[in-house]
Design a protein around this motif. Structure first.
Motif, short mmCIF file in Angstrom:
data_model
loop_
_atom_site.label_atom_id
_atom_site.label_comp_id
_atom_site.label_asym_id
_atom_site.label_seq_id
_atom_site.Cartn_x
_atom_site.Cartn_y
_atom_site.Cartn_z
N THR A 181 -6.11 73.98 56.75
CA THR A 181 -5.86 74.30 55.34
C THR A 181 -6.32 73.18 54.44
O THR A 181 -7.01 73.41 53.42
N ARG A 182 -5.96 71.95 54.75
CA ARG A 182 -6.35 70.82 53.90
C ARG A 182 -7.86 70.57 53.96
O ARG A 182 -8.46 70.18 52.95
N TRP A 206 -9.35 69.00 46.89
CA TRP A 206 -7.94 68.58 47.05
C TRP A 206 -7.55 68.68 48.52
O TRP A 206 -7.95 69.62 49.21
N PRO A 207 -6.78 67.71 49.03
CA PRO A 207 -6.30 66.49 48.38
C PRO A 207 -7.41 65.44 48.31
O PRO A 207 -8.26 65.37 49.18
N SER A 208 -7.39 64.66 47.25
CA SER A 208 -8.41 63.63 47.05
C SER A 208 -8.04 62.36 47.79
O SER A 208 -6.93 62.20 48.29
N GLY A 209 -8.96 61.43 47.82
CA GLY A 209 -8.74 60.16 48.50
C GLY A 209 -10.01 59.72 49.20
O GLY A 209 -10.86 60.54 49.54
N TRP A 212 -12.45 58.20 52.14
CA TRP A 212 -12.53 58.34 53.58
C TRP A 212 -12.07 57.06 54.26
O TRP A 212 -11.52 57.12 55.37
N GLU A 213 -12.26 55.91 53.61
CA GLU A 213 -11.83 54.65 54.20
C GLU A 213 -10.32 54.61 54.38
O GLU A 213 -9.80 54.16 55.40
N THR A 214 -9.59 55.10 53.37
CA THR A 214 -8.13 55.10 53.45
C THR A 214 -7.66 56.05 54.55
O THR A 214 -6.73 55.75 55.31
N LEU A 215 -8.29 57.22 54.65
CA LEU A 215 -7.92 58.18 55.68
C LEU A 215 -8.22 57.62 57.07
O LEU A 215 -7.42 57.78 58.00
N TRP A 216 -9.34 56.98 57.21
CA TRP A 216 -9.72 56.38 58.49
C TRP A 216 -8.75 55.28 58.87
O TRP A 216 -8.31 55.17 60.03
#
Length: 282
Positions: free
Chosen positions: A250-251, A260-263, A265-269
């Motif tokens: 879904t995300r 959405w959701p924003s952010g 890729w470095e933070t997610l990694w």
């Protein structure tokens, strides 16, 4: 790609492939592909466009023409727009904010491209054909003569879906016009070209279906063609057993199509890295 790049012979050849597809499907509306009319000889048929006009039903041909026009506009948009190039000479403050320090964890070293010498964000790659680094690089499409990246990937998927719809509609028109219960010589003269068109549209439809299905699969898992094929050669993927950018179906779909959701890729990694570290420590 700049507009004047369309004058390149290679671009004209590749664009001609797509224009050929549109032309074939449009000509089918003027071909004798309708059902036979009982008041006329059975060897002749009413063209669908004329048949719909006689019945006062022009919604279908108008819809088809709008689909073809939409496909053309999406093709030009994907071909001509910026796919998400990394700025080569940004302002000093913008470079420090966007490429170096904007939510980039210190555990992730920024890579400098060996071709254009820019600091590459995560998931960016240098395209040798475009001679630029592209954010969230997916692939370089030879038929578009442009990269598919962060800014035009969703338009590329929309183009594939719309083009497939046009091809399937044209395929139906071609099939509905074929008459098999005829002598071989008569059939070859009346339906030979239409049958060749049907085979050509079948080939194009199969290719478009495979492309659309593969891209929808990659979108659903939040990965790119380049990452899927070359994960063993990408440093930030070798450190994880799975896909660090996968946030669930879904995300993933909401982020791809709606942003959405924003952010970053470095933070997610980095978040995935911390979860793995804490799991190993426990």
């Amino acid at each position: 790609m700049a507009p004047w790049a369309l004058l390149n012979p290679g671009v004209l050849v590749r664009t001609g492939h797509t224009v050929l597809t549109w032309g074939i499907t449009l000509v089918l509306f003027l071909h004798d592909t309708g059902e036979p009319d009982t008041a006329r000889p059975q060897t002749h048929a009413i063209p669908p466009l004329r048949q719909w006009e006689e019945q006062g039903e022009l919604l279908l041909p108008l819809t088809f023409l709008l689909l073809v026009l939409g496909s053309l506009l999406l093709y030009l948009a994907v071909s001509l727009m910026d796919p998400g190039y990394v700025n080569i000479q940004p302002q000093p403050q913008e470079e420090a904010k966007e490429e170096q320090t904007a939510m980039v964890p210190p555990a992730i070293p920024l890579r400098r491209c060996g071709y254009c010498m820019v600091l590459q964000p995560l998931r960016a790659r240098h395209c040798r054909e475009c001679r630029r680094c592209v954010r969230r690089y997916d692939h370089h499409c030879p038929w578009m003569e442009n990269c598919v990246g962060e800014r035009n990937h969703r338009l590329f998927v929309a183009y594939l879906a719309l083009q497939l719809l046009v091809l399937l509609w044209g395929l139906y028109l071609a099939w509905s016009g074929l008459r098999f219960f005829q002598p071989w010589g008569l059939w070859l003269r009346s339906s030979g070209l239409l049958f060749a068109t049907f085979l050509l549209l079948s080939l194009f439809s199969m290719a478009a279906s495979l492309l659309l299905a593969s891209h929808l699969y990659l979108v659903a898992s939040n990965t790119t063609t380049w990452e899927f094929i070359s994960s063993h050669r990408i440093a930030y993927l070798r450190q994880h057993p799975g896909n660090p950018f996968d946030r669930g179906l879904t995300r993933n779909l909401a982020h791809f199509f709606c942003g959405w959701p924003s952010g970053s890729w470095e933070t997610l990694w980095a978040g995935e890295e911390e979860e793995e570290s804490s799991g190993q420590a426990a």
